[in-house]
Design a protein around this motif. Sequence first.
Motif, short mmCIF file in Angstrom:
data_model
loop_
_atom_site.label_atom_id
_atom_site.label_comp_id
_atom_site.label_asym_id
_atom_site.label_seq_id
_atom_site.Cartn_x
_atom_site.Cartn_y
_atom_site.Cartn_z
N PRO A 260 0.82 -1.22 0.00
CA PRO A 260 0.00 0.00 0.00
C PRO A 260 0.85 1.27 0.00
N ARG B 261 0.72 4.09 -3.01
CA ARG B 261 0.45 5.52 -2.85
C ARG B 261 1.59 6.39 -3.36
N ASP C 158 -8.47 -3.85 6.99
CA ASP C 158 -7.65 -2.83 6.35
C ASP C 158 -8.38 -1.50 6.50
N GLU C 159 -7.74 -0.56 7.12
CA GLU C 159 -8.38 0.73 7.38
C GLU C 159 -8.83 1.43 6.10
N ASP C 160 -8.03 1.29 5.03
CA ASP C 160 -8.38 1.93 3.76
C ASP C 160 -9.70 1.40 3.21
N ARG D 85 -12.50 3.02 5.13
CA ARG D 85 -12.64 4.42 4.72
C ARG D 85 -13.34 4.53 3.36
N ALA D 86 -13.07 3.55 2.48
CA ALA D 86 -13.64 3.61 1.13
C ALA D 86 -15.16 3.55 1.14
#
Length: 560
Positions: free
Chosen positions: A395, A399, A475-477, A480-481
């Motif tokens: 990840p 990015r 997974d935090e992402d 958030r999505a």
Amino acid sequence: MPHDTPLIATIVGGLVLAFIFGALANRMRVPPLVGYLVAGVVAGPFTPGFVADQSLAPELAEIGVILLMFGVGLHFSVKDLLSVKAIAIPGAVAQIGVATLLGMGMSWLVGWSFGAGLIFGLALSVASTAVLLRALQDRHILDSDEGRIAIGWLIVEDIAMVLVLVLIPALGGVLGATHTGGVAHGAAAGNIWLTLAITIGKVIAFVGVMMIVGRRVIPWLLARIASTGSKELFRLAVLAIALGCAFGATVVFGVSFALGAFFAGMMMSESELSHRAAEESLPLRDAFAVLFFVSVGMLFDPSIIVREPLMVLATLAIILVGKSAASFIIVLLFKRPLKTALVISASLAQIGEFSFILASLGIGMGILPPTGKDLILAGAILSILVNPLCFSLSPVIYRWLAKRFGWSTLTLDDAAKTGEERNHTVIVGYGRVGSTAGESLREARQPFAVIEANAELIWKLREKQIPAHCANAVDEDALRAVHVEHANWLLLTLPNAFEAAHVIALARALNPAIRIVARAHSDAEVEYLTERGADYTIMGEREIGLGMSARVMSGLQAAH
């Protein structure tokens, strides 16, 4: 170790040491897999104390690989395999070629022969089945687009290595073999192309038999056994089919155990009982997978790091950097998303069982020097240890590349962006439980978004205009999505309580006020998830029991 019970001593010693060091690794917040490898080093001949049987351990590990590949086959269909052939076949062949050339280049620099360089390079080119599957399963991306490509890639590598293992003895004279080492040279003086044709013919024959006969017989047999009502007999049938097909594939058709087991699982997936078969074989799969990692550790001689530090680093660089860069570029050339390229390159940044077989074959024929085998084993164990870090860095690299070079960050996850949902419900997992909850919310016109690892389900949801994100919820992402920070409810349908607890912690950090409903299978899981922040925990068996008793009570009231 008792001389009359080497099998028992090896299994018990391996599992006990794996448990001890795995628990210590978990305590130190590193993957338990690291502990299993250390347990193998402790049980190996290069360290004092208990020494497991060196001939039995690899065979026990092979059972682990068989059961792992069988489990993958149960979740993989012929359609899935064909859907990734356009990238898996040329991609795997090209990646094997690049890694082999890099290995040959290193061997040339240290003065090895052409044959030694070829075997060394090939050994560094092929990924470990057990490691790759464990990595995909731990991250819940086995059923994702990336997971399917990785599995297809793995199958192509497997078939390629079967051909290589047949051709190396036939080419022994050309490669500089000094002795056979027990390897038959019958084809050396004959037609190499005939040998290759026969080998390919056997692989095609095996696939044909499984597709035509196995596809009908295996589901039929499983249904007949299930009709007896014996859970014990059903479990035995699943294991007998998995191990029997793997062994038969090797003996009759000359293909690998892993490939035979994969096709057995894929044919069994045609049965409606495949889900139950997967559950029944899971405990044994996990136990023997642990023995695989222990057996890898047993082969490792730590002194090679001191004796040849530069060569060890060069070997590791080929595996981690050379192979990864090659697969990364290949995936991008096929116009796949950046995220897919990173996942595939991380998946393949390790080597394993076929590497050991090639090294042993090279030593046995007098082609590969002993240092070559030590370097291959060092590269294997060190790359397996570092592999989780490769996934963790993906990840970050994603990015950085997207920001630094402006590369397209479009992935399956972003192809249909979720809107700025608010006061909605987030459903994690859209299997039988999640889809039932989703349909109820849809009928009630309540907004919801879904996190699911299965790419096919994601597309179906988006066709219905339902916001869906293809990812692992741990997974935090991913959270958030789907804007969990603005959600009212989080429905966790994950069957694994430990994973669910991790998602609860992430969701609470993003949205302390969110109300969380979790799924459990026992009173202990209910207590565990409640302690970790679930507002409501529903145990399926309890709800079924309450529903049945409520039906009886309503019937009694109606009678009176």
